[in-house]
Scaffold this active site. Sequence first.
Site, short mmCIF file in Angstrom:
data_model
loop_
_atom_site.label_atom_id
_atom_site.label_comp_id
_atom_site.label_asym_id
_atom_site.label_seq_id
_atom_site.Cartn_x
_atom_site.Cartn_y
_atom_site.Cartn_z
N GLU A 96 0.84 -1.20 0.00
CA GLU A 96 0.00 0.00 0.00
C GLU A 96 0.87 1.25 0.00
O GLU A 96 2.00 1.22 0.49
CB GLU A 96 -0.86 0.02 1.27
CG GLU A 96 -2.25 -0.54 1.11
CD GLU A 96 -3.20 0.44 0.40
OE1 GLU A 96 -2.74 1.32 -0.36
OE2 GLU A 96 -4.42 0.29 0.60
N ASP A 97 0.31 2.35 -0.50
CA ASP A 97 1.04 3.61 -0.42
C ASP A 97 0.98 4.20 0.98
O ASP A 97 1.98 4.59 1.55
CB ASP A 97 0.54 4.62 -1.47
CG ASP A 97 -0.96 4.88 -1.42
OD1 ASP A 97 -1.68 4.24 -0.62
OD2 ASP A 97 -1.43 5.73 -2.19
N ASP A 100 -4.23 5.41 6.02
CA ASP A 100 -4.82 6.64 6.52
C ASP A 100 -5.94 6.26 7.48
O ASP A 100 -5.67 5.86 8.61
CB ASP A 100 -5.28 7.46 5.31
CG ASP A 100 -5.75 8.85 5.67
OD1 ASP A 100 -5.16 9.46 6.57
OD2 ASP A 100 -6.70 9.33 5.03
N PHE A 149 -1.59 16.08 4.36
CA PHE A 149 -1.84 15.44 3.07
C PHE A 149 -0.56 15.49 2.26
O PHE A 149 0.02 16.55 2.03
CB PHE A 149 -2.99 16.12 2.31
CG PHE A 149 -3.50 15.25 1.20
CD1 PHE A 149 -4.45 14.27 1.45
CD2 PHE A 149 -3.00 15.38 -0.10
CE1 PHE A 149 -4.91 13.44 0.43
CE2 PHE A 149 -3.45 14.55 -1.12
CZ PHE A 149 -4.41 13.59 -0.85
N ARG A 162 2.18 12.12 -8.75
CA ARG A 162 2.62 10.74 -8.48
C ARG A 162 4.07 10.51 -8.90
O ARG A 162 4.76 9.66 -8.36
CB ARG A 162 1.75 9.74 -9.25
CG ARG A 162 0.32 9.62 -8.76
CD ARG A 162 -0.30 8.36 -9.35
NE ARG A 162 -1.75 8.38 -9.33
CZ ARG A 162 -2.50 8.00 -8.31
NH1 ARG A 162 -1.93 7.60 -7.19
NH2 ARG A 162 -3.81 8.03 -8.39
P1 IMP Z 1 -7.69 5.04 3.77
O1 IMP Z 1 -8.71 4.07 3.27
O2 IMP Z 1 -8.33 6.22 4.45
O3 IMP Z 1 -6.63 4.41 4.65
O4 IMP Z 1 -6.97 5.70 2.54
C1 IMP Z 1 -6.65 4.96 1.45
C2 IMP Z 1 -6.12 5.75 0.29
O5 IMP Z 1 -6.34 7.16 0.39
C3 IMP Z 1 -4.63 5.60 0.20
O6 IMP Z 1 -4.27 4.37 -0.38
C4 IMP Z 1 -4.30 6.80 -0.66
O7 IMP Z 1 -4.49 6.50 -2.02
C5 IMP Z 1 -5.29 7.85 -0.22
N1 IMP Z 1 -4.65 8.78 0.75
C6 IMP Z 1 -4.78 8.82 2.08
N2 IMP Z 1 -4.01 9.79 2.62
C7 IMP Z 1 -3.37 10.36 1.57
C8 IMP Z 1 -2.41 11.43 1.46
O8 IMP Z 1 -1.96 12.07 2.43
N3 IMP Z 1 -1.99 11.73 0.20
C9 IMP Z 1 -2.42 11.07 -0.90
N4 IMP Z 1 -3.31 10.07 -0.85
C10 IMP Z 1 -3.78 9.73 0.38
MG MG Z 2 -5.14 8.22 -4.17
#
Ligand code: IMP
Ligand code: MG
Length: 173
Positions: A96-97, A100, A149, A162
């Site tokens: 995963e990137d 969050d 962010f 990206r």
């Molecule tokens: P989550 O489901 O809230 O954990 O977020 C999942 C996705 O939201 C990540 O895989 C990212 O693609 C995107 N995301 C969350 N935080 C950031 C950020 O700070 N920058 C860019 N993308 C984010």
């Molecule tokens: Mg994204």
Amino acid sequence: MRLSDTPLIAADAIQRRVAELARLVDVDLAGPELVAVVVLKGAVIFAADLVRHLATPTRLEFVRARSYQGTESAGPVELTAHTAPPVTGRNVLVIEDILDTGRTTAAILEQLRAQQPARLALCALLDKPARRTVDIEADYVGFTIEDRFVVGYGLDYDEQFRHLPAVHVLEDA
Ligand code: IMP
Ligand code: MG
């Protein structure tokens, strides 16, 4: 909307950490074949670097999950464009990137776990624990960051940034 002048995480620091993560993964998940499940699109650049440091033979699979619009997490997690990774009885590493809220990753892990992998591990480049709404932790984390962010090294804001080799804070996001 502008990028921080100084990167939050410099490109060379990322590269050093990615190599360290790969050594940990190799020790823990050694075996005949590792199935890397790369979460599109954000983890592509991280995964490309990570797998090139692995000694364990690794196959690449891709899943896509979306719950984000702009900088806000919204709506249910929708999984699309599976490459139908072989999971049952395999060592699986989800790449995963960023963790969050954790909602996206939790949904992906749940689907994979239902197919009874031998081992199921999670590797995230970034962890933003302050925003977590789901009880989930990564087995391997590149960097833990504050609630900002961020973009670059695969992470986007509306598909921009990206390609950047470092991670930057998006100001006024
Ligand atoms: P989550 O489901 O809230 O954990 O977020 C999942 C996705 O939201 C990540 O895989 C990212 O693609 C995107 N995301 C969350 N935080 C950031 C950020 O700070 N920058 C860019 N993308 C984010
Ligand atoms: Mg994204």
